[in-house]
Design an enzyme around this catalytic site. Structure first.
Site, PDB file in Angstrom:
ATOM      1  N   HIS A  41      -4.032   5.559 -13.843  1.00 32.74           N
ATOM      2  CA  HIS A  41      -3.017   5.084 -12.906  1.00 32.74           C
ATOM      3  C   HIS A  41      -1.757   4.696 -13.665  1.00 32.74           C
ATOM      4  O   HIS A  41      -1.823   4.036 -14.691  1.00 32.74           O
ATOM      5  CB  HIS A  41      -3.539   3.862 -12.136  1.00 32.74           C
ATOM      6  CG  HIS A  41      -2.545   3.301 -11.171  1.00 32.74           C
ATOM      7  ND1 HIS A  41      -2.332   3.838  -9.927  1.00 32.74           N
ATOM      8  CD2 HIS A  41      -1.680   2.266 -11.281  1.00 32.74           C
ATOM      9  CE1 HIS A  41      -1.388   3.151  -9.302  1.00 32.74           C
ATOM     10  NE2 HIS A  41      -0.977   2.196 -10.109  1.00 32.74           N
TER      11      HIS A  41
ATOM     12  N   ASP B  92      -4.748  -3.386   1.932  1.00 33.83           N
ATOM     13  CA  ASP B  92      -3.668  -3.467   0.944  1.00 33.83           C
ATOM     14  C   ASP B  92      -2.372  -2.892   1.497  1.00 33.83           C
ATOM     15  O   ASP B  92      -1.290  -3.418   1.263  1.00 33.83           O
ATOM     16  CB  ASP B  92      -4.045  -2.734  -0.349  1.00 33.83           C
ATOM     17  CG  ASP B  92      -2.836  -2.572  -1.254  1.00 33.83           C
ATOM     18  OD1 ASP B  92      -2.347  -3.603  -1.753  1.00 33.83           O
ATOM     19  OD2 ASP B  92      -2.350  -1.440  -1.422  1.00 33.83           O
TER      20      ASP B  92
ATOM     21  N   ARG C 218       4.412  -7.965   2.371  1.00 33.19           N
ATOM     22  CA  ARG C 218       5.056  -8.528   1.170  1.00 33.19           C
ATOM     23  C   ARG C 218       6.441  -7.946   0.980  1.00 33.19           C
ATOM     24  O   ARG C 218       7.375  -8.632   0.565  1.00 33.19           O
ATOM     25  CB  ARG C 218       4.192  -8.244  -0.068  1.00 33.19           C
ATOM     26  CG  ARG C 218       2.904  -9.072  -0.120  1.00 33.19           C
ATOM     27  CD  ARG C 218       1.923  -8.480  -1.119  1.00 33.19           C
ATOM     28  NE  ARG C 218       2.486  -8.369  -2.445  1.00 33.19           N
ATOM     29  CZ  ARG C 218       2.130  -7.444  -3.351  1.00 33.19           C
ATOM     30  NH1 ARG C 218       1.211  -6.553  -3.048  1.00 33.19           N
ATOM     31  NH2 ARG C 218       2.692  -7.414  -4.527  1.00 33.19           N
TER      32      ARG C 218
ATOM     33  N   SER D  11      -3.529  -5.658  -5.716  1.00 34.35           N
ATOM     34  CA  SER D  11      -3.144  -4.513  -4.890  1.00 34.35           C
ATOM     35  C   SER D  11      -3.499  -3.202  -5.593  1.00 34.35           C
ATOM     36  O   SER D  11      -4.141  -2.313  -5.022  1.00 34.35           O
ATOM     37  CB  SER D  11      -1.638  -4.588  -4.608  1.00 34.35           C
ATOM     38  OG  SER D  11      -1.145  -3.372  -4.103  1.00 34.35           O
TER      39      SER D  11
ATOM     40  N   LYS E  52      -7.369  -0.583  -4.889  1.00 33.83           N
ATOM     41  CA  LYS E  52      -7.395   0.842  -4.563  1.00 33.83           C
ATOM     42  C   LYS E  52      -8.185   1.627  -5.609  1.00 33.83           C
ATOM     43  O   LYS E  52      -8.893   2.585  -5.297  1.00 33.83           O
ATOM     44  CB  LYS E  52      -5.955   1.369  -4.456  1.00 33.83           C
ATOM     45  CG  LYS E  52      -5.258   0.910  -3.185  1.00 33.83           C
ATOM     46  CD  LYS E  52      -3.777   1.220  -3.185  1.00 33.83           C
ATOM     47  CE  LYS E  52      -3.001   0.194  -3.985  1.00 33.83           C
ATOM     48  NZ  LYS E  52      -1.536   0.271  -3.833  1.00 33.83           N
TER      49      LYS E  52
HETATM   50  N1  URA Z   1       2.010  -1.067  -6.704  1.00 34.02           N
HETATM   51  C1  URA Z   1       1.029  -1.380  -5.853  1.00 34.02           C
HETATM   52  O1  URA Z   1       0.202  -0.558  -5.508  1.00 34.02           O
HETATM   53  N2  URA Z   1       0.966  -2.637  -5.374  1.00 34.02           N
HETATM   54  C2  URA Z   1       1.859  -3.593  -5.723  1.00 34.02           C
HETATM   55  O2  URA Z   1       1.755  -4.708  -5.259  1.00 34.02           O
HETATM   56  C3  URA Z   1       2.878  -3.248  -6.624  1.00 34.02           C
HETATM   57  C4  URA Z   1       2.925  -1.961  -7.104  1.00 34.02           C
END
Ligand code: URA
Ligand code: CA
Length: 439
Positions: free
Chosen positions: A84, A163, A170, A185, A189
């Protein structure tokens, strides 16, 4: 005693530690729609100011990962390692890395996203390949990984769905920039994605989500910790994102750059980052040998053409036309292009990744809003990078777009992204740090 959301918000407002039960309750209720946005927003703001400790963050991550289905990759042979990136400009690593590790015998089952803002996304890049399909059923996805060792699909919305909801909240309540919220967050995932190992490329600098090295390192350590506590072996690489990676920024342009890299003729920074991340992936996959041995093995795999061959298989398998690898004219062509030349002589003391990323987006390579069409041919190919010597009138970059009205102003904007000075700037590191455990 039944829990009250009001009390949970107040507790966090006062800087107290929440229990696992309280965090689960909050996330479950928000996930089912029983908790209104205003209460969740108040809680997120309390977290923004008061923070979460490591335990609370791990619990939050787990609760979010369980808000939807978790992918089951257990039928795949070997240890599946995911990768990632926190998002960069001109960052084509995934397109090189997946065939590279797959050619080295590590199964690469990847879910990728689209670009948003000034950063690109792997799914958009792959769609620049004529015919390439990024949607497939879960069982076809697994079958393909078993068959050729690699598959890439668009990330499904079923992974950690809460999320998505929380992030959108947010985004409009000024609570994105909280380390525990960012870390949970991202990791929720990845945990739901079902891999056993994860290599994080945490970008640092002007073109990155994290502008500051110390903050980026904190985020990286927190994510490694969450991984450790959640059964996902995680490593993080802190890498520079002050200037774009490689030379190409834009979807088909970056695919071509990835092909060049797989042919052993890519930009040095891109190749190095791919070998670095790939070596970490091999380690996490339990391949025998030292990091150095993995690195030189991957160098061989890359320069022998095996990774390129794997890319050919990947394209073929996902309904793309693999002849693009040898014939770049098969990519859609930009209607207009323009050369940008230097007005001064000296050194490129800086090359602003954020400006270049935003410019590429404006030229059509990215979106300003979700769902917008992108132009696969649009973007920028840099001819010079930070530290290069420049003569007056020398070519800095080429711009590609389908909107001729953008060209003039974009050329000025591109020139501004280069800061030209008399003195040669000190070399900048590409990889700042590798974080193998949360210690
Ligand atoms: N990328 C994400 O997936 N979540 C965040 O909160 C910030 C960057
Ligand atoms: Ca690039």
């Amino acid at each position: 005693m039944p829990l009250q959301v009001y009390d949970i918000i107040k507790k966090k407002r006062e800087g107290e530690t929440l229990s696992r039960r309280e965090i689960n309750y909050l996330i479950q209720r928000y996930s089912t729609g029983d908790l209104p946005d205003y209460q969740m927003a108040a809680w997120a703001m309390a977290v923004y100011f008061r923070g979460l400790n490591e335990k609370e963050t791990v619990w939050l991550t787990g609760a979010m990962a369980d808000s939807g289905q978790r992918m089951d990759l257990s039928s795949l042979p070997g240890i599946v390692v995911d990768k990632h990136s926190t998002g960069g400009v001109g960052d084509t690593t995934t397109l090189v890395l997946l065939p590279l590790v797959a050619a080295a015998g590590i199964p690469a089952a990847k879910m990728s996203g689209r670009g948003l803002g000034h950063t690109g996304g792997t799914v958009d890049k792959l769609e620049a390949i004529p015919g390439f399909k990024v949607e497939m059923s879960r069982s076809d996805f697994l079958t393909q990984v078993k068959k050729i060792g690699v598959a890439v699909v668009a990330q499904t919305p079923e992974l950690a769905p809460v999320d998505k909801k929380l992030y959108a909240l947010r985004d409009v309540t000024a609570t994105v920039e909280s380390l525990p919220l960012i870390a949970s967050s991202i990791m929720s995932k990845k945990i739901a994605g079902g891999a056993s190992g994860l290599v994080l490329d945490v970008k640092v600098g002007r073109g990155a989500f994290m502008k500051d090295k110390k903050q980026a390192e904190k985020l990286a350590r927190l994510m490694v910790k969450i991984g450790e506590e959640s059964g996902l072996k995680t490593r993080a690489v802190l890498s520079a994102m002050n200037q774009p990676l490689g030379f190409a920024v834009g979807n088909s342009l970056e695919v071509i750059e990835a092909f060049q890299t797989l042919k052993g003729q890519g930009p040095a920074d891109l190749e190095k980052l791919c070998l670095t991340l790939g070596s970490c992936m091999l380690q996490l996959a339990g391949k025998e040998g030292t990091y150095k041995q993995h690195y030189s093995h991957l160098q061989d795999v890359l320069h022998s053409g095996q990774a390129l061959e794997k890319m050919r298989q990947l394209i073929e398998e996902q309904k793309g036309d693999p002849r693009v690898i040898d014939n770049y004219n098969m990519f859609p062509e930009a209607r207009y292009s323009r050369e940008v030349k230097s007005r001064h002589c000296g050194y490129a003391a800086d090359l602003d990744a954020l400006k270049i990323g935003n410019l590429a987006r404006k030229l059509g390579a990215g979106r300003s809003e979700k769902g917008e069409q992108i132009d696969p041919a649009a973007g920028i190919v840099l001819q010079r990078k930070r530290g290069d010597r420049l003569q007056k009138g020398e070519l800095l970059a080429r711009l590609y777009t389908s909107d001729p009205e953008l060209l003039e102003e974009s050329a000025d904007f591109c020139r501004e992204a280069f800061r030209i000075k008399k003195e040669k700037p000190q070399a900048e590191k590409l990889v700042y740090k590798m974080i193998n455990s949360s210690e």
